[in-house]
Design an enzyme around this catalytic site. Sequence first.
Site, short mmCIF file in Angstrom:
data_model
loop_
_atom_site.label_atom_id
_atom_site.label_comp_id
_atom_site.label_asym_id
_atom_site.label_seq_id
_atom_site.Cartn_x
_atom_site.Cartn_y
_atom_site.Cartn_z
N ARG A 261 0.84 -1.20 0.00
CA ARG A 261 0.00 0.00 0.00
C ARG A 261 0.87 1.25 0.00
NH1 ARG A 261 -4.92 -1.74 4.17
NH2 ARG A 261 -5.29 -3.78 3.20
N ARG A 276 1.91 1.26 10.34
CA ARG A 276 1.49 1.62 8.97
C ARG A 276 2.70 1.47 8.04
NH1 ARG A 276 -3.21 4.27 7.81
NH2 ARG A 276 -3.39 4.96 9.99
N GLU A 348 -6.84 -0.53 15.35
CA GLU A 348 -7.45 -1.48 14.41
C GLU A 348 -6.49 -2.61 14.06
OE1 GLU A 348 -8.64 -1.86 9.74
OE2 GLU A 348 -8.55 0.16 10.60
N SER A 351 -10.66 -5.70 10.00
CA SER A 351 -11.86 -5.06 9.49
C SER A 351 -12.60 -6.10 8.67
CB SER A 351 -11.48 -3.85 8.64
OG SER A 351 -12.60 -3.04 8.37
N ARG A 390 0.50 -6.00 12.75
CA ARG A 390 -0.14 -5.34 13.89
C ARG A 390 -0.34 -6.33 15.04
NH1 ARG A 390 -4.15 -0.42 12.11
NH2 ARG A 390 -2.69 0.55 10.65
#
Length: 426
Positions: A261, A276, A348, A351, A390
């Site tokens: 990403r 991130r 988070e 999801s 994460r």
Amino acid sequence: MHDLKYIRENPESFDAALARRGAEPVAATIIELDATKRAVQTQLQEAQARRNDASKAIGAAMGKGESDKAEALKAEVAALKTKMPEMEEQERDITAKLNALLAGLPNLPFDDVPEGADENDNVEIGRWGEPRIFDFEAKDHADIGPALGLDFETGVKISGSRFTFMRGGMARLNRALGQFMLDQQTAVHGYSECATPYLVRDEAVFGTGQLPKFAEDLFQTTDGRWLIPTAEVSLTNSVSGEILEDAALPIRLTALTPCFRSEAGAAGKDTKGLIRQHQFEKVELVSITRPEDSAAEHERMTGAAESILQALKLPYRKLLLCTGDMGFGARKTYDLEVWLPGQGLYREISSCSNCGDFQARRMNARFRPEGEKQTQFVHTLNGSGLAVGRTLVAVIENYQQADGSVIIPEILRPYMGGIEKLEPAA
């Protein structure tokens, strides 16, 4: 992608649902473009029919010696041959405008999705586990990790910011987490393990909704392919263009892949540590279901993701996302946020979204209900089960010790060759 028939029959409801996503009303424009397209198509069909009839009539007129009539018919056919390409071009232009408009619109939220502008309006619906009480000051993973093999400096040296190099026990722990997750999702929750391409075509990222609107969030190769931002793209597109048998549903797929990403919209956010990254690993969950089964499948999928956190004994909370914080292709989304004591907050880690038939329409993925001739679009769902990096962060911070070591969760020890603790380098 949206159902034109539904928009034509329910323009006010469609615009009201878009308004909940913060989008402007467009039903009238869509209906007008669709009507114009249909009118041009009708004119084109009539022109084609008249050209065919006139062409046949030419021979008949010549056979009867009616040369004037034959010449008139020839002139008419010639005029139609000139006009029809113009009409075809008009149809293509209108179709392109209509498709571009539809492709840029987000999915419509389910009625039970709460109203809201952003993450501050998400609704917490549950918590699991109690955050550990430390008898020393808990540290951030970015401070603990380097002595354990989390090498941020080498990652930056090789690739730039938002890349990390892992060494020794830390690299093994990262691998152990991914393997454990994959084993749990296949053996316990019935997902079928897949090994997918990491490079995909335009059609694939369009099908799952990343294109055309979110191209800047992706990495593209020089030959035009895209690096997957998640295995959702390749897993979901495995049924693109298919007509599935009713008995084959539900289809549950999982894969452990790297994800890429650009984080174009995250400049300055989470620049420290693993939260991130441009490249990370994730175990993705994808389900392909009948429409009537997707709501229950959504709960099941979210439970499968929660089970990983519970097995690792990591405290977390479950959120129902509001209309303003859901992803582009989702109709309803649950987020799982794990407790990070080094940061003193929940972040988070998964999801899970029900996309309804939104992606299926873009991919033309259908099924034939048993005993019926007509096909229907499937429903697609996707979720993280979990994001490996994460989860690594959560393990480091929740299992840290005062001396800088990190206890290995019991469930992971068989994957670590019996190692019970990561010790900081001397």
